[in-house]
Design a protein around this motif. Structure first.
Motif, PDB file in Angstrom:
ATOM      1  N   CYS A 236       0.848  -1.192   0.000  1.00 34.87           N
ATOM      2  CA  CYS A 236       0.000   0.000   0.000  1.00 34.87           C
ATOM      3  C   CYS A 236       0.889   1.249   0.000  1.00 34.87           C
ATOM      4  CB  CYS A 236      -0.916   0.006   1.218  1.00 34.87           C
ATOM      5  SG  CYS A 236      -1.930   1.507   1.352  1.00 34.87           S
ATOM      6  N   HIS A 238       0.210   4.107   0.999  1.00 37.23           N
ATOM      7  CA  HIS A 238      -0.116   4.996   2.115  1.00 37.23           C
ATOM      8  C   HIS A 238       0.396   4.467   3.455  1.00 37.23           C
ATOM      9  CE1 HIS A 238      -2.602   7.295  -0.649  1.00 37.23           C
ATOM     10  NE2 HIS A 238      -3.235   6.182  -0.988  1.00 37.23           N
ATOM     11  N   CYS A 239       0.133   3.182   3.708  1.00 38.79           N
ATOM     12  CA  CYS A 239       0.516   2.628   5.005  1.00 38.79           C
ATOM     13  C   CYS A 239       1.661   1.617   4.911  1.00 38.79           C
ATOM     14  CB  CYS A 239      -0.685   1.972   5.682  1.00 38.79           C
ATOM     15  SG  CYS A 239      -1.320   0.520   4.811  1.00 38.79           S
ATOM     16  N   SER A 240       2.084   1.274   3.676  1.00 36.06           N
ATOM     17  CA  SER A 240       3.183   0.320   3.427  1.00 36.06           C
ATOM     18  C   SER A 240       2.858  -1.094   3.857  1.00 36.06           C
ATOM     19  CB  SER A 240       4.475   0.778   4.120  1.00 36.06           C
ATOM     20  OG  SER A 240       4.879   2.031   3.618  1.00 36.06           O
ATOM     21  N   GLU A 241       1.594  -1.387   4.147  1.00 35.86           N
ATOM     22  CA  GLU A 241       1.208  -2.760   4.475  1.00 35.86           C
ATOM     23  C   GLU A 241       1.160  -3.593   3.196  1.00 35.86           C
ATOM     24  OE1 GLU A 241      -2.483  -5.300   6.470  1.00 35.86           O
ATOM     25  OE2 GLU A 241      -2.462  -3.108   6.557  1.00 35.86           O
ATOM     26  N   CYS A 242       1.630  -4.829   3.274  1.00 34.25           N
ATOM     27  CA  CYS A 242       1.677  -5.717   2.118  1.00 34.25           C
ATOM     28  C   CYS A 242       0.511  -6.699   2.169  1.00 34.25           C
ATOM     29  CB  CYS A 242       3.005  -6.475   2.078  1.00 34.25           C
ATOM     30  SG  CYS A 242       3.230  -7.499   0.599  1.00 34.25           S
ATOM     31  N   SER A 243      -0.355  -6.650   1.157  1.00 35.79           N
ATOM     32  CA  SER A 243      -1.498  -7.552   1.064  1.00 35.79           C
ATOM     33  C   SER A 243      -1.220  -8.630   0.035  1.00 35.79           C
ATOM     34  CB  SER A 243      -2.766  -6.779   0.674  1.00 35.79           C
ATOM     35  OG  SER A 243      -3.038  -5.753   1.596  1.00 35.79           O
ATOM     36  N   ASP A 269       4.392  -2.666  -6.195  1.00 34.64           N
ATOM     37  CA  ASP A 269       4.419  -1.326  -5.611  1.00 34.64           C
ATOM     38  C   ASP A 269       4.132  -0.319  -6.719  1.00 34.64           C
ATOM     39  OD1 ASP A 269       5.209   1.243  -4.620  1.00 34.64           O
ATOM     40  OD2 ASP A 269       6.390   0.242  -3.070  1.00 34.64           O
TER      41      ASP A 269
END
Length: 326
Positions: A236, A238-243, A269
């Motif tokens: 993401c 915005h939050c750098s979370e990886c889904s 990314d």
């Protein structure tokens, strides 16, 4: 006669002037290989490539897995992993040459010198680039060639290009196991290449296709340096979370089944896609990004000397029995 002329030293000039007619389509691969060997000779190829220390091929059995992206980033990662490292990248994806755009040199031209053809340089001549994309006047022009002409083009890229002193030569190949792969493997086999890096995505269909590529490496007696799982999740912005957009863990299971080292994962990314689409060096501009960290880690692992045990495992003969468990 047309086939012989297209192999000769004037091939690039004839191609640029669009004077090369359709080659003789009835010549099989063995005949063409014999003709090319007569023109170049193994000694000439060895002499030309004597100053190239390491040769790495980037392979994938399936298109659309980001193989060219991985090849360009590996070349940049190897260049940046140690000062004064010189790297070359050879784009033999003749029908889809995307390397020049990814490196921001799509408008560059190649020139001849007394010793052969000079590649396009970047980063203070630390990165040498050669691609058929430099020979196409229109970037939308299709390359519609049969196998013999593709083989001649690849041979000329390797035998007639003045690569100079390189620490690494990264070869970006097209998907599959076609004439291009046979041509480059036949040409570099006598040069003792380090081996191949396989690229896959987490989906099951991609994994099965890359397993076929691993089988090709085994039959061609080409070491497998390791496997990279590309598009492994979405980061993401915005939050750098990886889904995990696709399934996870497939690359590691495939590496275990081949068997070969699992080199790492590269997530999706949006910033990465935009940056390389503009021809910029993502690794330099975003060194703390998860993609950059993974690429640099993979580059450092490829620089490490491999043991005899590692090389033996890359040519293990357990492909068929273990491929069904992926």
């Amino acid at each position: 006669l047309m086939m012989v002329s297209s192999i000769g030293s004037t091939f690039f000039d004839m191609l640029r002037a669009k004077q090369v007619a359709v080659t003789c389509i009835f010549l099989d691969h063995a005949v063409v290989a014999t003709m090319i060997a007569g023109v170049y000779g193994l000694d000439a190829v060895r002499q030309r490539m004597a100053s190239v220390k390491h040769i790495i091929l980037v392979l994938s059995g399936k298109g659309g897995v980001g193989k060219s992206t991985v090849a360009t980033q590996l070349a940049l990662g190897l260049m940046m992993s140690q000062n004064d490292t010189k790297v070359g990248i050879l784009d033999i994806d003749l029908c889809g040459p995307s390397v020049p755009r990814m490196l921001g040199v799509e408008d560059a031209q190649i020139y001849s010198c007394p010793d052969g053809w000079v590649p396009v340089y970047k980063f203070d001549q630390r990165l040498a680039i050669m691609s058929i994309g430099f020979l196409l006047g229109d970037g939308n022009e299709a390359v519609v060639w049969r196998g013999p002409k593709k083989t001649a083009m690849i041979q000329q890229f390797i035998a007639d290009v003045c690569w100079g002193e390189l620490d690494y030569l990264v070869i970006d190949t097209p998907p599959g196991t076609s004439d291009e792969h046979l041509a480059v493997v036949e040409c570099v086999r006598q040069l003792r290449p380090d081996g191949a890096v396989l690229v896959t995505t987490p989906q099951g269909l991609s994994l099965s296709d890359v397993m076929r590529e691993a089988t090709f490496c085994k039959k061609a007696k080409l070491n497998i340096l390791g496997l990279i799982e590309n598009m492994s999740g979405f980061v993401c912005p915005h939050c750098s979370e990886c889904s995990k957009v696709f399934s996870s863990g497939g690359g590691e299971r495939l590496a275990s089944a081949i068997p070969c080292p699992f080199l790492g994962r590269l997530p999706l990314d949006p910033n990465f896609g935009r940056t390389i689409g503009n021809g910029d060096n993502f690794l330099e501009h975003h060194p703390d990004n998860p993609v950059s960290k993974s690429i640099m880690s993979i580059a450092r692992s490829l620089r490490e000397p491999r043991t005899d045990k590692d090389q033996a495992s890359s040519t293990d003969t357990t492909f068929a029995s273990q491929s069904h468990s992926i």
